[in-house]
Motif scaffolding. Sequence first.
Motif, PDB file in Angstrom:
ATOM      1  N   ILE A 191       0.845  -1.201   0.000  1.00  0.00           N
ATOM      2  CA  ILE A 191       0.000   0.000   0.000  1.00  0.00           C
ATOM      3  C   ILE A 191       0.878   1.248   0.000  1.00  0.00           C
ATOM      4  N   ASP A 192       0.685   2.093  -1.025  1.00  0.00           N
ATOM      5  CA  ASP A 192       1.370   3.376  -1.095  1.00  0.00           C
ATOM      6  C   ASP A 192       0.488   4.431  -0.416  1.00  0.00           C
ATOM      7  N   PRO A 193       1.029   5.209   0.519  1.00  0.00           N
ATOM      8  CA  PRO A 193       0.195   6.210   1.214  1.00  0.00           C
ATOM      9  C   PRO A 193      -0.553   7.159   0.278  1.00  0.00           C
ATOM     10  N   VAL A 194      -0.008   7.435  -0.900  1.00  0.00           N
ATOM     11  CA  VAL A 194      -0.711   8.353  -1.816  1.00  0.00           C
ATOM     12  C   VAL A 194      -1.995   7.728  -2.370  1.00  0.00           C
ATOM     13  N   ASP A 195      -2.111   6.416  -2.260  1.00  0.00           N
ATOM     14  CA  ASP A 195      -3.289   5.734  -2.798  1.00  0.00           C
ATOM     15  C   ASP A 195      -4.410   5.563  -1.773  1.00  0.00           C
ATOM     16  N   VAL A 196      -4.188   5.996  -0.531  1.00  0.00           N
ATOM     17  CA  VAL A 196      -5.223   5.865   0.492  1.00  0.00           C
ATOM     18  C   VAL A 196      -6.278   6.951   0.273  1.00  0.00           C
ATOM     19  N   ASP A 197      -7.536   6.518   0.147  1.00  0.00           N
ATOM     20  CA  ASP A 197      -8.635   7.448  -0.151  1.00  0.00           C
ATOM     21  C   ASP A 197      -9.279   8.017   1.108  1.00  0.00           C
ATOM     22  N   VAL A 198      -9.405   7.156   2.137  1.00  0.00           N
ATOM     23  CA  VAL A 198     -10.092   7.559   3.361  1.00  0.00           C
ATOM     24  C   VAL A 198      -9.276   7.073   4.559  1.00  0.00           C
ATOM     25  N   VAL A 199      -9.086   7.956   5.526  1.00  0.00           N
ATOM     26  CA  VAL A 199      -8.518   7.552   6.822  1.00  0.00           C
ATOM     27  C   VAL A 199      -9.617   7.762   7.858  1.00  0.00           C
ATOM     28  N   VAL A 200     -10.013   6.691   8.528  1.00  0.00           N
ATOM     29  CA  VAL A 200     -10.980   6.821   9.619  1.00  0.00           C
ATOM     30  C   VAL A 200     -10.201   6.898  10.928  1.00  0.00           C
ATOM     31  N   LEU A 201     -10.461   7.919  11.711  1.00  0.00           N
ATOM     32  CA  LEU A 201      -9.894   7.985  13.059  1.00  0.00           C
ATOM     33  C   LEU A 201     -11.009   7.591  14.019  1.00  0.00           C
ATOM     34  N   VAL A 250     -11.828  10.939   8.276  1.00  0.00           N
ATOM     35  CA  VAL A 250     -13.190  10.924   8.805  1.00  0.00           C
ATOM     36  C   VAL A 250     -13.163  10.770  10.325  1.00  0.00           C
ATOM     37  N   VAL A 251     -13.756  11.738  10.995  1.00  0.00           N
ATOM     38  CA  VAL A 251     -13.835  11.716  12.456  1.00  0.00           C
ATOM     39  C   VAL A 251     -15.210  12.246  12.837  1.00  0.00           C
ATOM     40  N   GLN A 252     -15.738  11.808  13.957  1.00  0.00           N
ATOM     41  CA  GLN A 252     -17.034  12.337  14.397  1.00  0.00           C
ATOM     42  C   GLN A 252     -16.869  13.789  14.846  1.00  0.00           C
ATOM     43  N   ARG A 253     -17.823  14.619  14.432  1.00  0.00           N
ATOM     44  CA  ARG A 253     -17.785  16.035  14.820  1.00  0.00           C
ATOM     45  C   ARG A 253     -17.795  16.173  16.350  1.00  0.00           C
ATOM     46  N   SER A 254     -18.538  15.293  17.004  1.00  0.00           N
ATOM     47  CA  SER A 254     -18.633  15.368  18.467  1.00  0.00           C
ATOM     48  C   SER A 254     -17.296  15.047  19.139  1.00  0.00           C
ATOM     49  N   GLU A 255     -16.460  14.265  18.466  1.00  0.00           N
ATOM     50  CA  GLU A 255     -15.138  13.936  19.020  1.00  0.00           C
ATOM     51  C   GLU A 255     -14.238  15.175  19.004  1.00  0.00           C
ATOM     52  N   VAL A 256     -14.278  15.882  17.897  1.00  0.00           N
ATOM     53  CA  VAL A 256     -13.461  17.097  17.792  1.00  0.00           C
ATOM     54  C   VAL A 256     -13.965  18.155  18.778  1.00  0.00           C
ATOM     55  N   ARG A 265     -23.050  -9.028  -6.702  1.00  0.00           N
ATOM     56  CA  ARG A 265     -23.204 -10.145  -5.780  1.00  0.00           C
ATOM     57  C   ARG A 265     -22.059 -10.226  -4.762  1.00  0.00           C
ATOM     58  N   SER A 266     -20.859  -9.861  -5.211  1.00  0.00           N
ATOM     59  CA  SER A 266     -19.731  -9.905  -4.284  1.00  0.00           C
ATOM     60  C   SER A 266     -19.536  -8.551  -3.613  1.00  0.00           C
ATOM     61  N   GLY A 267     -20.612  -7.822  -3.423  1.00  0.00           N
ATOM     62  CA  GLY A 267     -20.547  -6.432  -2.968  1.00  0.00           C
ATOM     63  C   GLY A 267     -20.233  -6.261  -1.509  1.00  0.00           C
ATOM     64  N   GLY A 268     -21.031  -5.431  -0.860  1.00  0.00           N
ATOM     65  CA  GLY A 268     -20.806  -5.116   0.538  1.00  0.00           C
ATOM     66  C   GLY A 268     -20.638  -3.631   0.734  1.00  0.00           C
ATOM     67  N   SER A 269     -20.383  -3.256   1.971  1.00  0.00           N
ATOM     68  CA  SER A 269     -20.250  -1.832   2.261  1.00  0.00           C
ATOM     69  C   SER A 269     -19.366  -1.605   3.476  1.00  0.00           C
ATOM     70  N   ILE A 270     -18.915  -0.373   3.596  1.00  0.00           N
ATOM     71  CA  ILE A 270     -18.165   0.083   4.776  1.00  0.00           C
ATOM     72  C   ILE A 270     -18.924   1.276   5.347  1.00  0.00           C
ATOM     73  N   ARG A 271     -19.123   1.269   6.661  1.00  0.00           N
ATOM     74  CA  ARG A 271     -19.725   2.449   7.288  1.00  0.00           C
ATOM     75  C   ARG A 271     -19.136   2.644   8.674  1.00  0.00           C
ATOM     76  N   VAL A 272     -19.212   3.870   9.143  1.00  0.00           N
ATOM     77  CA  VAL A 272     -18.838   4.133  10.537  1.00  0.00           C
ATOM     78  C   VAL A 272     -20.117   4.205  11.358  1.00  0.00           C
ATOM     79  N   ILE A 273     -20.014   3.753  12.605  1.00  0.00           N
ATOM     80  CA  ILE A 273     -21.133   3.856  13.544  1.00  0.00           C
ATOM     81  C   ILE A 273     -20.614   4.459  14.847  1.00  0.00           C
ATOM     82  N   PRO A 274     -21.425   5.280  15.499  1.00  0.00           N
ATOM     83  CA  PRO A 274     -20.991   5.837  16.780  1.00  0.00           C
ATOM     84  C   PRO A 274     -20.921   4.740  17.843  1.00  0.00           C
ATOM     85  N   THR A 275     -19.823   4.695  18.563  1.00  0.00           N
ATOM     86  CA  THR A 275     -19.662   3.762  19.689  1.00  0.00           C
ATOM     87  C   THR A 275     -19.061   4.544  20.860  1.00  0.00           C
TER      88      THR A 275
END
Length: 319
Positions: A146-156, A182-188, A226-236
């Motif tokens: 993985i090249d850092p320039v190819d990372v599209d999203v960083v979730v904190l 991507v970070v929750q507004r409430s965290e900041v 058919r081989s799909g799926g998804s990524i999402r963040v949820i508050p925890t």
Amino acid sequence: MNETSPAVRRRTFLLAATALTVAGAGAGDPASADPSGRKERPAVAARSVGAFEVIPLLDAAGPFFLDRQVAFPQATPHAWDLARGVDPGAFGPGETWRLDFRCYAIRGPRGRLTLVDTGVGPDGSPAGGWAPTPGRLPSELERAGIDPVDVDVVVLTHLHEDHFGWSVGLDGRPMFPNARYVVQRSEVAALPDGDAARAYVVDPLRVTGQLDEVDGATRLATAPGRSGGSIRVIPTPGHTPGHQSVVVDHGREQVIVTGDVLVHAVQLVDPGVAYRYEADPDVARRTRQRLLAEARARRTVLATAHLTQPWTEVATEPR
Ligand SMILES: [Zn+2]
């Protein structure tokens, strides 16, 4: 705890082999040795969920600065015994707590890359005052191709020092120049005045326009077909006010990158056990109980930051 869930396909992903290809170094070549002298662990398997592949990246590992009973004052001897069966690597000499500091990359269709957390960071980062070693995420990324320039999203998942360390370099420049973070507004919003996260990561990412503050559950990526799926963040929430976790799912298959919903297996075997540094222990406990109950029901695989193994399944029956 070690059986493989039929719900999640598992395939061997030889990070070590990838590293040899990437680095062009052969066995016995001094270039393939870790210059820090740290003992290399064997290659670990990534997990596929639909069209997504979740790849563990070990930034650092070592002893915590507090004994385990001090870090988890409510844990009983019985809970420690059960936890030892789940994650024996967490038990160092005496009362020592040994932990990993792990990030995860998620590779999606068309090579889209999401990184979850950025570890303790380099020597001199805010976590450097207490983390057992400086981090090595850059070499882990290289091992995974993985090249850092190819990372599209960083979730904190949250803004603790051991989770944002490689977000920016020591010069304040983003390590992932093409990513939104991507970070929750409430965290900041909940950061105390003078918190290291503000100057070290929030302000620099605002300057470059890369900080993406979201409110609550947010979908990050969807794969068609058919081989799909998804990524999402949820508050925890609880560990911190705006803590979030990352759910990767496809039909009945599911991996949750938990962040610090649980930081030790003792909180897996007894979700009521609080960790000393939880911002709101009651909220953290409820979040943990809910997430683990759902994980048990769905046979979800947990991808944790601090257990000494990348994949953890919740026992079918509560103990
Ligand atoms: Zn942590």
